[in-house]
Design a protein around this motif. Structure first.
Motif, PDB file in Angstrom:
ATOM      1  N   TYR A  26      12.777  -3.843  14.312  1.00  0.00           N
ATOM      2  CA  TYR A  26      12.680  -2.388  14.189  1.00  0.00           C
ATOM      3  C   TYR A  26      12.422  -1.740  15.545  1.00  0.00           C
ATOM      4  CZ  TYR A  26      10.735   2.145  12.865  1.00  0.00           C
ATOM      5  OH  TYR A  26      10.467   3.475  12.768  1.00  0.00           O
ATOM      6  N   LEU A  27      11.426  -2.288  16.291  1.00  0.00           N
ATOM      7  CA  LEU A  27      11.090  -1.722  17.600  1.00  0.00           C
ATOM      8  C   LEU A  27      12.235  -1.875  18.595  1.00  0.00           C
ATOM      9  CD1 LEU A  27       7.364  -2.898  17.920  1.00  0.00           C
ATOM     10  CD2 LEU A  27       8.204  -0.589  17.462  1.00  0.00           C
ATOM     11  N   ASN A  28      12.928  -3.015  18.530  1.00  0.00           N
ATOM     12  CA  ASN A  28      14.069  -3.221  19.431  1.00  0.00           C
ATOM     13  C   ASN A  28      15.168  -2.184  19.180  1.00  0.00           C
ATOM     14  OD1 ASN A  28      12.909  -5.391  20.727  1.00  0.00           O
ATOM     15  ND2 ASN A  28      13.824  -6.922  19.350  1.00  0.00           N
ATOM     16  N   LYS A  29      15.428  -1.917  17.912  1.00  0.00           N
ATOM     17  CA  LYS A  29      16.487  -0.960  17.591  1.00  0.00           C
ATOM     18  C   LYS A  29      16.084   0.467  17.960  1.00  0.00           C
ATOM     19  CE  LYS A  29      18.846  -3.664  14.063  1.00  0.00           C
ATOM     20  NZ  LYS A  29      19.427  -3.697  12.726  1.00  0.00           N
ATOM     21  N   VAL A  30      14.796   0.779  17.808  1.00  0.00           N
ATOM     22  CA  VAL A  30      14.325   2.100  18.222  1.00  0.00           C
ATOM     23  C   VAL A  30      14.489   2.271  19.726  1.00  0.00           C
ATOM     24  CG1 VAL A  30      12.270   3.549  18.485  1.00  0.00           C
ATOM     25  CG2 VAL A  30      12.721   2.407  16.301  1.00  0.00           C
ATOM     26  N   ALA A  31      14.112   1.207  20.477  1.00  0.00           N
ATOM     27  CA  ALA A  31      14.231   1.269  21.932  1.00  0.00           C
ATOM     28  C   ALA A  31      15.691   1.408  22.357  1.00  0.00           C
ATOM     29  CB  ALA A  31      13.615   0.017  22.558  1.00  0.00           C
ATOM     30  N   LEU A  32      16.583   0.613  21.721  1.00  0.00           N
ATOM     31  CA  LEU A  32      18.004   0.684  22.054  1.00  0.00           C
ATOM     32  C   LEU A  32      18.577   2.072  21.714  1.00  0.00           C
ATOM     33  CD1 LEU A  32      19.326  -2.810  20.909  1.00  0.00           C
ATOM     34  CD2 LEU A  32      19.299  -1.899  23.231  1.00  0.00           C
ATOM     35  N   THR A  33      18.126   2.635  20.592  1.00  0.00           N
ATOM     36  CA  THR A  33      18.589   3.976  20.208  1.00  0.00           C
ATOM     37  C   THR A  33      18.196   5.008  21.253  1.00  0.00           C
ATOM     38  OG1 THR A  33      18.433   3.424  17.862  1.00  0.00           O
ATOM     39  CG2 THR A  33      18.481   5.768  18.430  1.00  0.00           C
ATOM     40  N   ALA A  34      16.928   4.910  21.732  1.00  0.00           N
ATOM     41  CA  ALA A  34      16.458   5.843  22.758  1.00  0.00           C
ATOM     42  C   ALA A  34      17.279   5.715  24.035  1.00  0.00           C
ATOM     43  CB  ALA A  34      14.971   5.596  23.051  1.00  0.00           C
ATOM     44  N   VAL A  35      17.572   4.448  24.418  1.00  0.00           N
ATOM     45  CA  VAL A  35      18.367   4.212  25.623  1.00  0.00           C
ATOM     46  C   VAL A  35      19.762   4.812  25.471  1.00  0.00           C
ATOM     47  CG1 VAL A  35      19.481   2.426  27.031  1.00  0.00           C
ATOM     48  CG2 VAL A  35      17.109   2.154  26.327  1.00  0.00           C
ATOM     49  N   VAL A  36      20.392   4.610  24.302  1.00  0.00           N
ATOM     50  CA  VAL A  36      21.734   5.148  24.054  1.00  0.00           C
ATOM     51  C   VAL A  36      21.732   6.678  24.116  1.00  0.00           C
ATOM     52  CG1 VAL A  36      23.508   5.443  22.282  1.00  0.00           C
ATOM     53  CG2 VAL A  36      22.572   3.179  22.744  1.00  0.00           C
ATOM     54  N   LEU A  37      20.706   7.300  23.535  1.00  0.00           N
ATOM     55  CA  LEU A  37      20.621   8.759  23.560  1.00  0.00           C
ATOM     56  C   LEU A  37      20.462   9.286  24.983  1.00  0.00           C
ATOM     57  CD1 LEU A  37      18.321   9.420  20.462  1.00  0.00           C
ATOM     58  CD2 LEU A  37      20.772   9.842  20.636  1.00  0.00           C
ATOM     59  N   VAL A  38      19.611   8.618  25.763  1.00  0.00           N
ATOM     60  CA  VAL A  38      19.410   9.046  27.148  1.00  0.00           C
ATOM     61  C   VAL A  38      20.695   8.896  27.950  1.00  0.00           C
ATOM     62  CG1 VAL A  38      18.214   8.491  29.313  1.00  0.00           C
ATOM     63  CG2 VAL A  38      16.935   8.586  27.174  1.00  0.00           C
ATOM     64  N   ILE A  39      21.388   7.754  27.775  1.00  0.00           N
ATOM     65  CA  ILE A  39      22.649   7.528  28.490  1.00  0.00           C
ATOM     66  C   ILE A  39      23.688   8.568  28.079  1.00  0.00           C
ATOM     67  CG2 ILE A  39      24.591   5.940  28.773  1.00  0.00           C
ATOM     68  CD1 ILE A  39      22.584   3.645  28.560  1.00  0.00           C
ATOM     69  N   GLY A  40      23.770   8.861  26.773  1.00  0.00           N
ATOM     70  CA  GLY A  40      24.731   9.847  26.284  1.00  0.00           C
ATOM     71  C   GLY A  40      24.495  11.229  26.874  1.00  0.00           C
ATOM     72  N   ILE A  41      23.224  11.639  26.899  1.00  0.00           N
ATOM     73  CA  ILE A  41      22.889  12.956  27.467  1.00  0.00           C
ATOM     74  C   ILE A  41      23.174  12.991  28.957  1.00  0.00           C
ATOM     75  CG2 ILE A  41      20.982  14.549  27.935  1.00  0.00           C
ATOM     76  CD1 ILE A  41      19.735  13.614  25.270  1.00  0.00           C
ATOM     77  N   ALA A  42      22.819  11.882  29.652  1.00  0.00           N
ATOM     78  CA  ALA A  42      23.039  11.823  31.104  1.00  0.00           C
ATOM     79  C   ALA A  42      24.530  11.898  31.439  1.00  0.00           C
ATOM     80  CB  ALA A  42      22.425  10.553  31.676  1.00  0.00           C
ATOM     81  N   LEU A  43      25.348  11.168  30.681  1.00  0.00           N
ATOM     82  CA  LEU A  43      26.790  11.192  30.930  1.00  0.00           C
ATOM     83  C   LEU A  43      27.375  12.582  30.655  1.00  0.00           C
ATOM     84  CD1 LEU A  43      27.914   7.750  29.431  1.00  0.00           C
ATOM     85  CD2 LEU A  43      27.908   8.429  31.838  1.00  0.00           C
TER      86      LEU A  43
END
Length: 299
Positions: A26-43
């Motif tokens: 659960y924690l791994n997927k939450v962390a990966l989701t946060a990373v994906v959101l940050v990358i998406g916004i940055a791009l």
């Protein structure tokens, strides 16, 4: 909902529930989701800056901003789905989504195509006819398989003149809205000119001027057009002649002349009548236009 779809979505729910019960996963997927959101916004922000520097045309810039936002949003959502749901399930969800979109698009397209055949082969209206739909008035200038275009009339103007705007409507609107049509069986409609004269004016003289102008207009313009375009209406010729009416209001005596006119010549017909009537009113010693008094109150 079909049974196979129920089973499919229940399986996804069970998979997510199992993930939530496993803290590490659960924690791994939450962390990966946060990373994906940050990358998406940055791009997206990077693309936005690049477009601002390289594209000078304002309209094109807005369109590209919108396309970039939709693209990055879609990619981010798909990436998050891959994190939380199995890859094969993500592909199925995407396929279902596109299938639903396709169904709605085809449904709308089908309605528009059916509307096209109704318009064309039932002779609902044709190019040149004037229609009114949802308080939109315009002359039909194009009919294609999915939509028709109107050259807008009136919309705030004091006469039936074209505004210059073109309005595009889907053909399917004929099934959902009431439509008023002019020019389909008869090109002629009733218009009127109205004057307000003072109470001490010689309204009988004004009536004579207006009725004579109306009679001349009918004989010289309306009758020849009826003989060319709609001889059937000539059988009731007496009912087609201009009609004079009189009323009063607080300002004075209201004189109204109703007359028949080709719907595409409303402006020119009114101008012709005004040019005939107004000079005679002005020259007559006992006809005066009513003056509306405006009182200004000072506090």
């Amino acid at each position: 909902m079909p049974d196979f779809l129920k089973e499919y979505f229940l399986g996804i729910a069970d998979s997510l529930q199992t993930t939530l019960k496993t803290p590490d996963a659960y924690l791994n997927k939450v962390a990966l989701t946060a990373v994906v959101l940050v990358i998406g916004i940055a791009l997206y922000m990077l693309l936005k800056k690049m477009l601002a520097r390289s594209v000078k045309n304002f309209t094109k810039k807005i369109q590209l901003h919108k396309a970039a936002k939709q693209t990055m949003g879609t990619l981010t959502i798909v990436s998050v789905l891959f994190i939380w749901v199995q890859a094969i399930n993500v592909l199925v969800l995407i396929a279902l989504l596109f299938g639903m979109i396709a169904v709605f698009m085809v449904r709308g397209l089908t309605s528009n195509i059916i509307g096209y055949f109704v318009i064309k082969y039932r002779k609902y209206f044709e190019i040149g006819h004037r229609v009114e739909i949802n308080e939109i008035i315009g002359d039909v200038i194009e009919i294609n398989s999915t939509s028709f275009k109107l050259l807008e009339v009136r919309n705030g103007l004091s006469s039936d003149a074209h505004t210059g705007r073109i309005i595009k409507l889907p053909n399917s609107i004929i099934f959902n809205e009431s439509i008023e049509m002019v020019g389909v069986a008869n090109r002629f409609v009733w218009h009127e000119v109205k004057y307000v004269v003072s109470f001490d004016s010689n309204w009988q003289a004004a009536e004579q001027i207006m009725t004579e102008a109306g009679a001349s207009y009918f004989e010289e313009i309306v009758l020849p057009e009826l003989q060319q375009t709609n001889r059937r209406l000539l059988n009731g010729q007496s009912e087609l002649r201009p009609v004079f009416s009189i009323d009063t209001n607080d300002a004075g005596i209201v004189l109204v002349l109703r007359y028949l006119v080709d719907y595409q010549q409303g402006v020119s017909a009114k101008t012709t009548l005004q040019r005939t009537i107004l000079p005679q009113f002005i020259e007559h010693p006992n006809i005066e236009f009513a003056i509306v008094e405006v009182k200004v109150f000072q506090g």
